[in-house]
Scaffold this motif. Structure first.
Motif, PDB file in Angstrom:
ATOM      1  N   LEU A  44       3.192  68.129  47.972  1.00  0.00           N
ATOM      2  CA  LEU A  44       2.887  67.393  46.758  1.00  0.00           C
ATOM      3  C   LEU A  44       4.163  67.181  45.969  1.00  0.00           C
ATOM      4  O   LEU A  44       4.971  68.081  45.809  1.00  0.00           O
ATOM      5  CB  LEU A  44       1.868  68.163  45.914  1.00  0.00           C
ATOM      6  N   LYS A  45       4.337  65.973  45.505  1.00  0.00           N
ATOM      7  CA  LYS A  45       5.516  65.655  44.721  1.00  0.00           C
ATOM      8  C   LYS A  45       5.177  65.795  43.248  1.00  0.00           C
ATOM      9  O   LYS A  45       4.069  65.518  42.822  1.00  0.00           O
ATOM     10  CB  LYS A  45       5.984  64.233  45.016  1.00  0.00           C
ATOM     11  N   GLY A  46       6.146  66.198  42.509  1.00  0.00           N
ATOM     12  CA  GLY A  46       5.960  66.285  41.072  1.00  0.00           C
ATOM     13  C   GLY A  46       5.665  67.704  40.628  1.00  0.00           C
ATOM     14  O   GLY A  46       5.478  68.620  41.421  1.00  0.00           O
ATOM     15  N   ASN A  47       5.650  67.870  39.317  1.00  0.00           N
ATOM     16  CA  ASN A  47       5.360  69.173  38.717  1.00  0.00           C
ATOM     17  C   ASN A  47       3.950  69.149  38.168  1.00  0.00           C
ATOM     18  O   ASN A  47       3.580  68.240  37.429  1.00  0.00           O
ATOM     19  CB  ASN A  47       6.358  69.463  37.604  1.00  0.00           C
ATOM     20  N   TYR A  48       3.202  70.162  38.509  1.00  0.00           N
ATOM     21  CA  TYR A  48       1.830  70.257  38.035  1.00  0.00           C
ATOM     22  C   TYR A  48       1.721  71.493  37.155  1.00  0.00           C
ATOM     23  O   TYR A  48       1.886  72.622  37.626  1.00  0.00           O
ATOM     24  CB  TYR A  48       0.859  70.320  39.209  1.00  0.00           C
ATOM     25  N   TYR A  49       1.497  71.263  35.863  1.00  0.00           N
ATOM     26  CA  TYR A  49       1.419  72.340  34.899  1.00  0.00           C
ATOM     27  C   TYR A  49      -0.013  72.462  34.391  1.00  0.00           C
ATOM     28  O   TYR A  49      -0.759  71.479  34.364  1.00  0.00           O
ATOM     29  CB  TYR A  49       2.347  72.063  33.717  1.00  0.00           C
ATOM     30  N   PRO A  50      -0.395  73.649  33.928  1.00  0.00           N
ATOM     31  CA  PRO A  50      -1.733  73.816  33.340  1.00  0.00           C
ATOM     32  C   PRO A  50      -1.882  72.938  32.094  1.00  0.00           C
ATOM     33  O   PRO A  50      -0.899  72.604  31.420  1.00  0.00           O
ATOM     34  CB  PRO A  50      -1.776  75.299  32.968  1.00  0.00           C
TER      35      PRO A  50
END
Length: 79
Positions: A44-50
């Motif tokens: 998965l590309k990108g940053n996934y934050y809560p």
């Protein structure tokens, strides 16, 4: 043995049976290579934050917009 080593491009084809045999061999080689190739997992590309972190970042940006015109300490709070 790699697929490049298995496929011979200089095979003399003189009859229809030889052509059928070589086509069948080619198809089988390609299918065998496909089946023996390990499956690559997708990254998965990108940053996934809560969501809570994204809300805090949003509030910080809003506060910075309010404070930007004169950078006074009184405007550092969102209220």
């Amino acid at each position: 043995m790699t697929i490049d080593e298995r496929i011979k491009l200089s095979v003399p084809i003189q009859t229809e049976e030889q052509l059928d045999f070589e086509v069948e061999k080619f198809i089988n080689d390609i299918q065998a290579a496909w089946e023996n190739t390990p499956e690559m997992k997708r990254r998965l590309k990108g940053n996934y934050y809560p969501n809570k972190i994204l809300e805090l970042i949003s509030e910080k940006r809003k506060a910075r917009k309010k404070m930007a015109p004169d950078w006074s300490a009184a405007r550092k709070k969102l209220s």
